[in-house]
Design an enzyme around this catalytic site. Structure first.
Site, mmCIF file in Angstrom:
data_model
loop_
_atom_site.group_PDB
_atom_site.id
_atom_site.type_symbol
_atom_site.label_atom_id
_atom_site.label_comp_id
_atom_site.label_asym_id
_atom_site.label_seq_id
_atom_site.Cartn_x
_atom_site.Cartn_y
_atom_site.Cartn_z
ATOM 1 N N CYS A 110 2.528 23.477 -36.728
ATOM 2 C CA CYS A 110 1.683 24.649 -36.507
ATOM 3 C C CYS A 110 0.450 24.194 -35.741
ATOM 4 C CB CYS A 110 1.278 25.242 -37.857
ATOM 5 S SG CYS A 110 0.151 26.639 -37.720
ATOM 6 N N HIS A 152 7.454 32.376 -38.945
ATOM 7 C CA HIS A 152 6.214 31.586 -38.949
ATOM 8 C C HIS A 152 5.018 32.435 -38.488
ATOM 9 C CE1 HIS A 152 4.085 27.606 -38.151
ATOM 10 N NE2 HIS A 152 3.297 28.462 -37.550
ATOM 11 N N GLU A 153 5.200 33.172 -37.383
ATOM 12 C CA GLU A 153 4.072 33.949 -36.833
ATOM 13 C C GLU A 153 3.703 35.123 -37.741
ATOM 14 O OE1 GLU A 153 2.395 32.522 -34.666
ATOM 15 O OE2 GLU A 153 3.951 31.087 -34.120
ATOM 16 N N HIS A 156 1.635 34.099 -40.577
ATOM 17 C CA HIS A 156 0.204 33.978 -40.227
ATOM 18 C C HIS A 156 -0.529 35.304 -40.445
ATOM 19 C CE1 HIS A 156 -0.582 30.012 -38.636
ATOM 20 N NE2 HIS A 156 0.445 30.052 -37.825
HETATM 21 ZN ZN ZN Z 1 1.333 28.421 -36.948
#
Ligand code: ZN
Length: 182
Positions: A110, A152-153, A156
């Site tokens: 990341c 993953h995004e 966030h």
């Molecule tokens: Zn990330």
């Protein structure tokens, strides 16, 4: 313009991003944010970037996985990861649904946890509904590495980082890849 990518420890990475009012998407100010996020992702380089990573607490992410990046990998690595090119696109206010939960375990990094990586299990297939850069509702079905990037995004945007989901015994710097075996 390249934005500063904030690192783990910054509060904005741990907050739930605010929904974007759809009428804002076409404004020059919002389009500028998208362009700056795109330039920052390309410069990093990365395959995805969420607005909280540049200190903006809005539900926006950009994604692009270029063919030249994938071609630079060992063919076997790209094949194992089911990694195929993804054109640049923008996700605003995305929601995600798991389609195939079969865990795919690979190293993940990341840009906000710079210099480290760890094994993270991700669902094999997902479906994402979001607004695009024009404010149009889109539905995306993704498998393999693209599904990982989306998970993953969107994590966030919920204030989650891969370190919350990793196998912590595999956490390491990029020069010391962990053994592939359990
Ligand atoms: Zn990330």
């Amino acid at each position: 313009m390249i934005l500063k990518i904030v690192q783990v420890g910054e509060a904005v990475l741990r907050e739930r991003a605010a929904e974007v009012e759809p009428s804002r998407i076409k404004t020059p100010e919002f389009q500028r944010l998208i362009e700056m996020m795109r330039a920052t992702m390309l410069d990093a380089p990365g395959v995805g970037l969420a607005a909280p990573q540049v200190g903006v607490g809005l539900s926006v992410a950009v994604i692009e996985d270029r063919a030249e990046t994938i071609n630079a990998l060992a063919a076997q690595d790209a094949l194992e990861r089911d990694r195929k090119p993804v054109p640049f696109h923008v996700l605003v206010n995305p929601t995600i649904k798991v389609i195939d939960a079969a865990p795919q375990i690979f190293n993940e990094g990341c840009l906000s946890v710079a210099g480290f990586m760890a094994q993270v299990a991700r669902a094999r297939s997902v479906q994402v509904t979001a607004l695009d850069h024009t404010g149009t509702l889109v539905t995306i079905s993704a498998t393999g590495w693209y599904a990982r990037i989306l998970q993953h995004e969107i994590d966030h945007l919920h204030g989650d980082l891969y370190i919350d989901k990793m196998n912590s015994r595999t956490f390491c710097g990029p020069t010391e890849p962990p053994a592939r075996k359990p």
